[in-house]
Design a protein around this motif. Structure first.
Motif, PDB file in Angstrom:
ATOM      1  N   TYR A  20      29.712  -6.685  12.287  1.00 52.68           N
ATOM      2  CA  TYR A  20      30.053  -5.557  13.145  1.00 52.68           C
ATOM      3  C   TYR A  20      29.060  -4.555  13.172  1.00 52.68           C
ATOM      4  O   TYR A  20      28.836  -3.984  11.883  1.00 52.68           O
ATOM      5  N   HIS A  22      25.897   1.817  12.259  1.00 51.42           N
ATOM      6  CA  HIS A  22      27.060   1.578  11.178  1.00 51.42           C
ATOM      7  C   HIS A  22      27.062   0.094  11.361  1.00 51.42           C
ATOM      8  O   HIS A  22      27.264  -0.799  12.214  1.00 51.42           O
ATOM      9  N   VAL A  23      27.350  -0.537   9.987  1.00 50.20           N
ATOM     10  CA  VAL A  23      27.536  -1.904   9.884  1.00 50.20           C
ATOM     11  C   VAL A  23      28.805  -2.439   8.924  1.00 50.20           C
ATOM     12  O   VAL A  23      29.040  -1.471   7.987  1.00 50.20           O
ATOM     13  N   SER A  24      29.384  -3.306   9.491  1.00 44.50           N
ATOM     14  CA  SER A  24      30.777  -3.631   8.711  1.00 44.50           C
ATOM     15  C   SER A  24      30.641  -5.075   8.752  1.00 44.50           C
ATOM     16  O   SER A  24      30.175  -5.749   9.535  1.00 44.50           O
ATOM     17  N   PHE A  25      31.123  -5.714   7.627  1.00 48.12           N
ATOM     18  CA  PHE A  25      31.060  -7.067   7.326  1.00 48.12           C
ATOM     19  C   PHE A  25      32.392  -7.703   7.439  1.00 48.12           C
ATOM     20  O   PHE A  25      33.384  -7.006   6.724  1.00 48.12           O
ATOM     21  N   LYS A  39      35.567  -7.518   8.593  1.00 46.25           N
ATOM     22  CA  LYS A  39      36.318  -6.828   9.818  1.00 46.25           C
ATOM     23  C   LYS A  39      35.799  -5.448  10.002  1.00 46.25           C
ATOM     24  O   LYS A  39      35.071  -4.928   9.139  1.00 46.25           O
ATOM     25  N   ASN A  40      36.168  -5.123  11.026  1.00 44.61           N
ATOM     26  CA  ASN A  40      35.781  -3.784  11.505  1.00 44.61           C
ATOM     27  C   ASN A  40      36.224  -2.512  10.853  1.00 44.61           C
ATOM     28  O   ASN A  40      37.560  -2.461  11.225  1.00 44.61           O
ATOM     29  N   THR A  41      35.639  -1.979  10.142  1.00 48.61           N
ATOM     30  CA  THR A  41      36.350  -0.790   9.513  1.00 48.61           C
ATOM     31  C   THR A  41      35.518   0.614   9.832  1.00 48.61           C
ATOM     32  O   THR A  41      35.566   1.572   9.130  1.00 48.61           O
ATOM     33  N   MET A  42      34.646   0.269  10.877  1.00 50.65           N
ATOM     34  CA  MET A  42      34.079   1.629  11.180  1.00 50.65           C
ATOM     35  C   MET A  42      34.968   2.664  12.177  1.00 50.65           C
ATOM     36  O   MET A  42      35.648   2.373  12.693  1.00 50.65           O
ATOM     37  N   THR A  43      34.426   3.835  12.083  1.00 52.82           N
ATOM     38  CA  THR A  43      34.951   5.030  12.708  1.00 52.82           C
ATOM     39  C   THR A  43      33.625   5.617  13.499  1.00 52.82           C
ATOM     40  O   THR A  43      33.029   6.312  12.782  1.00 52.82           O
TER      41      THR A  43
END
Length: 348
Positions: A147, A156-159, A161-165
């Motif tokens: 993500y 912003h990068v997340s792997f 599952k999407n944990t970005m705000t």
């Protein structure tokens, strides 16, 4: 000099074929002679042609079977598209943004090719094919769980599952298995034509260089090549990384011509399709790869009138063409028309 003249003539004919095809299609497009469906296929055709050329470098020139070439295309597609979306405000000019994104896509694919080449190129034959197949599936799995979002702060990068705000005005670029939606189409037929020419120039110059002769020597007899001091791993890595870079640029071109792109588009079936282009066009024959990629990309759409039997007819046509191209009489006919350099299985 005589051999060089034949090779140069064959390469020149390939360039002329590409330029003439481009001019004819541009004229037909300007005059309304092309259907909307075919016009929409021009960019994918260019992308698949470059993919076929790049895989022919690995399979035809290097002599190694790769079944994960769609993985490099995927790396280029997603890396290049993320770069294009991120630079949309900084680079309002679409052609410049496309160029930068293709360079990014090619660079990321080259890095992926180098990393996978370290363990893979010590293998040969079926083992190498299986490992490259696994690589393609790994890339697809990684993209499906990645993500990437962008806001005023940056990327912003997340792997997994999407944990970005994301901040105000932020946007999700890559949304895991949903891929990248809402892509602004900036790829053009002219850009695809130029990419084909760049790929041909790079490949022809490599093949006719000292490094190219070393690569073909490794293909013909690895043990003999090692015995005369040729660095097998070095030259195999050179061809493999260059092939991956061209595939990455083609992936970016392809993705930037779509409204959305997902990882499943670059699966095992795509790798096999590109391999079919190479085998049908002839191993080491770049002009053959161009014709096969263009024809087999257009053919499924041309057979739409057969409805549910479309893919059956497509498979039958493919089998008949393969049988025809392996006919000794037909092969000798093309051998008389198109000059071939003695001692090498690459034709322009």
């Amino acid at each position: 000099m005589k051999r060089l003249s034949k090779t140069s003539r064959a390469n020149g004919l390939t360039y002329v074929m590409v330029v003439v095809a481009f001019v004819i299609l541009q004229a037909l497009s300007a005059g309304g002679g092309l259907s909307s469906t075919l016009q929409g296929q021009l960019v994918p055709i260019c992308a698949y042609v470059v993919m076929a050329l790049s895989l022919n470098l690995t399979v035809g020139i290097l002599g190694e079977l790769s079944l994960g070439h769609a993985g490099f295309m995927s790396v280029g597609a997603f890396a290049g598209t993320v770069a294009a979306v991120s630079l949309q405000a900084a680079l309002p000019s679409a052609p410049v943004r496309l160029l930068v994104s293709m360079i990014v896509g090619a660079g990321c694919a080259a890095v992926a090719g180098f990393l996978i080449g370290i363990p893979v190129l010590r293998l040969n034959g079926d083992y190498l094919a299986i490992v490259t197949l696994a690589f393609g599936e790994i890339i697809k799995s990684i993209v499906n769980n990645l993500y990437i979002g962008m806001d005023g702060v940056g990327l912003h990068v997340s792997f997994l599952k999407n944990t970005m705000t994301l901040g105000e005005g932020g946007r999700m670029i890559l949304n895991g298995p949903m891929g990248i939606p809402g892509i602004q189409k900036i790829s053009t037929f002219t850009a695809g034509f130029l990419l084909i020419l760049v790929a041909l120039i790079i490949i022809f110059n490599l093949v006719n260089s000292r490094a190219g002769r070393a690569i073909m020597a490794i293909r013909d007899n690895r043990i003999a090549a090692e015995s005369v001091g040729i660095g097998v791993t070095k030259y195999k890595m050179m061809a493999f990384v260059l092939s991956a870079a061209l595939a990455g640029a083609a992936g970016t071109l392809f993705a930037q011509g779509q409204t959305a792109v997902i990882a499943t588009k670059f699966d095992f079936n795509t790798s096999i399709l590109i391999l079919v282009f190479v085998v049908l066009g002839g191993l080491g024959r770049m002009w053959g790869s161009i014709i096969a990629a263009a024809a087999l990309t257009i053919l499924p759409e041309a057979l739409r009138g057969f409805a549910t039997y479309r893919m059956l007819v497509y498979a039958i046509v493919l089998i008949l063409v393969m049988l025809a191209t392996n006919n000794p009489m037909l092969k000798s006919f093309f051998a008389r028309i198109i000059p071939k350099r003695k001692g090498a299985s690459v034709d322009g």
